[in-house]
Design an enzyme around this catalytic site. Sequence first.
Site, PDB file in Angstrom:
ATOM      1  N   SER A 315       0.794  -1.209   0.000  1.00  0.00           N
ATOM      2  CA  SER A 315       0.000   0.000   0.000  1.00  0.00           C
ATOM      3  C   SER A 315       0.840   1.279   0.000  1.00  0.00           C
ATOM      4  O   SER A 315       1.456   1.614  -0.990  1.00  0.00           O
ATOM      5  CB  SER A 315      -0.954  -0.066   1.195  1.00  0.00           C
ATOM      6  N   ASP A 326      10.032   5.060 -10.269  1.00  0.00           N
ATOM      7  CA  ASP A 326       9.639   5.652 -11.546  1.00  0.00           C
ATOM      8  C   ASP A 326      10.387   6.952 -11.846  1.00  0.00           C
ATOM      9  O   ASP A 326      10.633   7.278 -13.008  1.00  0.00           O
ATOM     10  CB  ASP A 326       8.136   5.921 -11.577  1.00  0.00           C
ATOM     11  N   LYS A 340      -1.143  -3.921  -3.289  1.00  0.00           N
ATOM     12  CA  LYS A 340      -2.419  -3.313  -2.915  1.00  0.00           C
ATOM     13  C   LYS A 340      -2.433  -1.885  -3.444  1.00  0.00           C
ATOM     14  O   LYS A 340      -1.791  -0.999  -2.900  1.00  0.00           O
ATOM     15  CB  LYS A 340      -2.629  -3.303  -1.408  1.00  0.00           C
TER      16      LYS A 340
END
Length: 430
Positions: A315, A326, A340
């Site tokens: 999460s 990224d 999740k």
Amino acid sequence: MVNHKRGLVLAATAAVLTAVAVTGAGLRLSRSQAFFQDNPKELVDEVWQIIDRTYVDGTFNQLDWRAVRTKYLGKSYANKEEAYKAIREMLKSLGDPYTRFMDPEEFKNMQIDTSGELTGVGIQLTKDEETKELVVVSPIEDTPAFEAGILSKDVITKINGKTTQGMEVEDAVKLIRGQPGTSVNLTIRRTGKEVDYSLVRARIELHPVRARVEETPSGKIGYIRLTQFSAQAGEEMRDAIQEAEAAKVNGYILDLRSNPGGLLYASVEIARMWFDEGKIVSTVSRTGETEVQRANKRALTDKPLVILVDGGSASASEILSGALQDNKRAVLVGSKTFGKGLVQSVRGLGDGSGLAVTIAKYLTPSGRDINKHGIDPDVVLELSDEERKALQQEREKIGAFGDPQFDKAFEVLKQEIATSKDSNARVTNP
């Protein structure tokens, strides 16, 4: 710093056997409580309306949600308990383990008081959508479950000898919770074998950040372990980075292993400490509206960074690690994360009960939807069950030399530091 606007707290966490800080208007409205006591059907309708307005999937997972309302409002309810049962049945039909109802006692037990103390055994628990089994997301460090050796992905098959087959998360929570000093027996299935664990419930004071400066052959490095994204996490992380910068470290290892998540805003706040520009996360509701969180040019350091992740990193941990991966800000080392990618809002209802609703999914800066898949590390190093068990039994080795994943992270960080120094040398000596 918790966002209590309209009684909502956005969280990016699985079902918790400890707590999430929540305030809801219903906690203070005795008139409302009396109203719902006399009109339990109104509570059923209130829950239906909230789902109808806010649930992430406008098809309600291919369910005729209006037909559900007709079915459950066509019944008579003699008391709140009958209404509670109907609400749980209604929500179960959605097939979403993260959208769940909590009666007043369960909702109260979810609250963290101002001291940050938890009462329980320290397990983050969810229900597998496919197998319907109760699965450990992660044991919280320095809790009875962690010290006993319970691991991420363990399946709880029995609680005090009672089978968990068909059991809802809320019912499991009721059985596992209890007074500090009392015991609960969990039967755990792992790699095809079942083992009994007797756990003594305890009060647990949480400090989400642990940090140190380590002297190494590559100079000083900062090691920071973040165990959950609580309301205190941002402040403690800021202190840890500032202390490491004052010590003139050459790079960092950020350990998110077995971190089951927590508050969404905490992951955004911490991400902003590591890079100046770029997306952090975007949340997408069923209407397609996207809220994008970005860095704000207030990074505390630009030193090389390696992040440790594993199957217990869930999460909010995935939001942070995905953002840093990224944006090419960090190298991820370890094993695939939990997977999740959903965001819940938690609110109080009129009679003192509570409702957690999946209201959005989140995407990493590159647009990845990691729900159910997780984040793949850049450098994969799996630990065997035996290695994980050994680390839990000798906790001082976690995040230290001799911890296989830490050793690999240091090896990667050493290369990143060398590359960074070469790059800086070329800039200063063209």
